[in-house]
Scaffold this motif. Sequence first.
Motif, PDB file in Angstrom:
ATOM      1  N   ASP A   6       0.316 -55.874  40.425  1.00  0.00           N
ATOM      2  CA  ASP A   6       1.159 -54.791  40.940  1.00  0.00           C
ATOM      3  C   ASP A   6       2.647 -55.048  40.704  1.00  0.00           C
ATOM      4  OD1 ASP A   6       1.438 -56.828  42.742  1.00  0.00           O
ATOM      5  OD2 ASP A   6       1.317 -55.563  44.511  1.00  0.00           O
ATOM      6  N   ASP A   7       2.970 -56.036  39.885  1.00  0.00           N
ATOM      7  CA  ASP A   7       4.362 -56.315  39.531  1.00  0.00           C
ATOM      8  C   ASP A   7       4.667 -55.711  38.166  1.00  0.00           C
ATOM      9  OD1 ASP A   7       4.863 -57.819  41.810  1.00  0.00           O
ATOM     10  OD2 ASP A   7       4.154 -59.664  40.889  1.00  0.00           O
ATOM     11  N   ILE A   8       5.710 -54.918  38.108  1.00  0.00           N
ATOM     12  CA  ILE A   8       6.110 -54.294  36.854  1.00  0.00           C
ATOM     13  C   ILE A   8       7.572 -54.626  36.591  1.00  0.00           C
ATOM     14  CG2 ILE A   8       6.400 -52.122  35.611  1.00  0.00           C
ATOM     15  CD1 ILE A   8       4.190 -50.965  37.368  1.00  0.00           C
ATOM     16  N   VAL A   9       7.857 -55.028  35.372  1.00  0.00           N
ATOM     17  CA  VAL A   9       9.220 -55.349  34.974  1.00  0.00           C
ATOM     18  C   VAL A   9       9.592 -54.413  33.827  1.00  0.00           C
ATOM     19  CG1 VAL A   9      10.747 -57.110  34.030  1.00  0.00           C
ATOM     20  CG2 VAL A   9       8.915 -57.762  35.608  1.00  0.00           C
ATOM     21  N   TYR A  10      10.681 -53.686  33.999  1.00  0.00           N
ATOM     22  CA  TYR A  10      11.207 -52.816  32.955  1.00  0.00           C
ATOM     23  C   TYR A  10      12.470 -53.432  32.394  1.00  0.00           C
ATOM     24  CZ  TYR A  10       8.195 -49.049  34.645  1.00  0.00           C
ATOM     25  OH  TYR A  10       7.124 -48.290  35.006  1.00  0.00           O
ATOM     26  N   HIS A  11      12.627 -53.348  31.097  1.00  0.00           N
ATOM     27  CA  HIS A  11      13.850 -53.792  30.436  1.00  0.00           C
ATOM     28  C   HIS A  11      14.636 -52.530  30.092  1.00  0.00           C
ATOM     29  CE1 HIS A  11      12.291 -57.870  30.058  1.00  0.00           C
ATOM     30  NE2 HIS A  11      11.135 -57.270  29.908  1.00  0.00           N
ATOM     31  N   ILE A  12      15.637 -52.235  30.887  1.00  0.00           N
ATOM     32  CA  ILE A  12      16.394 -50.999  30.750  1.00  0.00           C
ATOM     33  C   ILE A  12      17.821 -51.346  30.326  1.00  0.00           C
ATOM     34  CG2 ILE A  12      17.170 -48.926  31.944  1.00  0.00           C
ATOM     35  CD1 ILE A  12      14.886 -49.496  33.971  1.00  0.00           C
ATOM     36  N   THR A  13      18.292 -50.682  29.300  1.00  0.00           N
ATOM     37  CA  THR A  13      19.625 -50.994  28.786  1.00  0.00           C
ATOM     38  C   THR A  13      20.661 -49.919  29.074  1.00  0.00           C
ATOM     39  OG1 THR A  13      18.966 -50.091  26.649  1.00  0.00           O
ATOM     40  CG2 THR A  13      18.769 -52.488  26.943  1.00  0.00           C
ATOM     41  N   ASN A  14      20.227 -48.781  29.630  1.00  0.00           N
ATOM     42  CA  ASN A  14      21.196 -47.750  29.994  1.00  0.00           C
ATOM     43  C   ASN A  14      20.598 -46.823  31.051  1.00  0.00           C
ATOM     44  OD1 ASN A  14      19.749 -45.542  28.674  1.00  0.00           O
ATOM     45  ND2 ASN A  14      20.471 -46.446  26.754  1.00  0.00           N
ATOM     46  N   LYS A  15      21.444 -46.023  31.644  1.00  0.00           N
ATOM     47  CA  LYS A  15      21.036 -45.160  32.755  1.00  0.00           C
ATOM     48  C   LYS A  15      20.023 -44.098  32.316  1.00  0.00           C
ATOM     49  CE  LYS A  15      23.017 -42.784  36.713  1.00  0.00           C
ATOM     50  NZ  LYS A  15      24.238 -42.431  37.414  1.00  0.00           N
ATOM     51  N   ARG A  16      20.139 -43.595  31.110  1.00  0.00           N
ATOM     52  CA  ARG A  16      19.208 -42.560  30.629  1.00  0.00           C
ATOM     53  C   ARG A  16      17.776 -43.095  30.571  1.00  0.00           C
ATOM     54  NH1 ARG A  16      16.789 -38.348  31.114  1.00  0.00           N
ATOM     55  NH2 ARG A  16      15.740 -37.560  29.300  1.00  0.00           N
ATOM     56  N   LYS A  17      17.601 -44.335  30.138  1.00  0.00           N
ATOM     57  CA  LYS A  17      16.253 -44.923  30.106  1.00  0.00           C
ATOM     58  C   LYS A  17      15.688 -45.017  31.521  1.00  0.00           C
ATOM     59  CE  LYS A  17      16.494 -47.472  25.817  1.00  0.00           C
ATOM     60  NZ  LYS A  17      16.346 -48.743  25.142  1.00  0.00           N
ATOM     61  N   TRP A  18      16.547 -45.343  32.487  1.00  0.00           N
ATOM     62  CA  TRP A  18      16.090 -45.403  33.876  1.00  0.00           C
ATOM     63  C   TRP A  18      15.622 -44.028  34.347  1.00  0.00           C
ATOM     64  CZ3 TRP A  18      13.911 -48.185  37.269  1.00  0.00           C
ATOM     65  CH2 TRP A  18      13.856 -47.768  38.591  1.00  0.00           C
ATOM     66  N   GLU A  19      16.335 -42.977  33.954  1.00  0.00           N
ATOM     67  CA  GLU A  19      15.950 -41.615  34.343  1.00  0.00           C
ATOM     68  C   GLU A  19      14.584 -41.244  33.767  1.00  0.00           C
ATOM     69  OE1 GLU A  19      19.321 -39.442  32.936  1.00  0.00           O
ATOM     70  OE2 GLU A  19      20.600 -40.098  34.604  1.00  0.00           O
ATOM     71  N   ILE A  20      14.306 -41.649  32.535  1.00  0.00           N
ATOM     72  CA  ILE A  20      13.006 -41.385  31.902  1.00  0.00           C
ATOM     73  C   ILE A  20      11.897 -42.115  32.656  1.00  0.00           C
ATOM     74  CG2 ILE A  20      11.630 -41.760  29.809  1.00  0.00           C
ATOM     75  CD1 ILE A  20      14.298 -41.363  28.241  1.00  0.00           C
ATOM     76  N   ILE A  21      12.133 -43.373  32.995  1.00  0.00           N
ATOM     77  CA  ILE A  21      11.134 -44.156  33.731  1.00  0.00           C
ATOM     78  C   ILE A  21      10.910 -43.562  35.119  1.00  0.00           C
ATOM     79  CG2 ILE A  21      10.735 -46.400  34.829  1.00  0.00           C
ATOM     80  CD1 ILE A  21      12.043 -47.618  32.301  1.00  0.00           C
ATOM     81  N   THR A  22      11.986 -43.145  35.778  1.00  0.00           N
ATOM     82  CA  THR A  22      11.872 -42.543  37.105  1.00  0.00           C
ATOM     83  C   THR A  22      11.002 -41.289  37.054  1.00  0.00           C
ATOM     84  OG1 THR A  22      14.033 -43.405  37.728  1.00  0.00           O
ATOM     85  CG2 THR A  22      13.178 -41.606  39.046  1.00  0.00           C
ATOM     86  N   GLU A  23      11.203 -40.461  36.044  1.00  0.00           N
ATOM     87  CA  GLU A  23      10.373 -39.263  35.892  1.00  0.00           C
ATOM     88  C   GLU A  23       8.901 -39.633  35.724  1.00  0.00           C
ATOM     89  OE1 GLU A  23      12.005 -37.048  32.622  1.00  0.00           O
ATOM     90  OE2 GLU A  23      13.975 -36.892  33.591  1.00  0.00           O
ATOM     91  N   SER A  24       8.621 -40.637  34.917  1.00  0.00           N
ATOM     92  CA  SER A  24       7.241 -41.088  34.696  1.00  0.00           C
ATOM     93  C   SER A  24       6.627 -41.625  35.983  1.00  0.00           C
ATOM     94  CB  SER A  24       7.191 -42.172  33.621  1.00  0.00           C
ATOM     95  OG  SER A  24       7.658 -41.682  32.406  1.00  0.00           O
TER      96      SER A  24
END
Length: 140
Positions: A6-24
């Motif tokens: 249940d541990d997930i690590v995302y490698h995000i380099t900018n705010k737009r990528k975070w927005e895409i992940i948040t939507e998912s």
Amino acid sequence: MRAYADDIVYHITNKRKWEIITESLETYSAASGAQINNNKSFMIPIGSWKSTEKINNLPTTNKGKILGMIICNSFKEMIETNWAQTTAKIRRTMYKQIYRDLNIFERTWHVNTFCLAKLWYLAHILPIPKKIYYDNGKSQ
């Protein structure tokens, strides 16, 4: 993205990528009923994205623990911190065993189980700093 149980690590380099992940994640949450535990979640800005702002109520930090390893926004600091803590913990564990009445097989089992396993795990992920090579048990 890297996931383990249940541990997930995302490698995000900018705010737009975070927005895409948040939507998912919102889509997944709506379908499954699962949610992110914000009390156990954090962000570590790495690379060119050094933002310190909170996004979706997730705190930003310079260090965090993931799967037993301390992750830092500096690779050098991550190497030094993890190796220093691991070797100190092993020294304490071994010191406690000095006064136990153990035969050679029990001592070997203890070293393999509690010491070498930690060293192999860390060495598999991070390079060993020169300081660890030359320390020879001088620091406690």
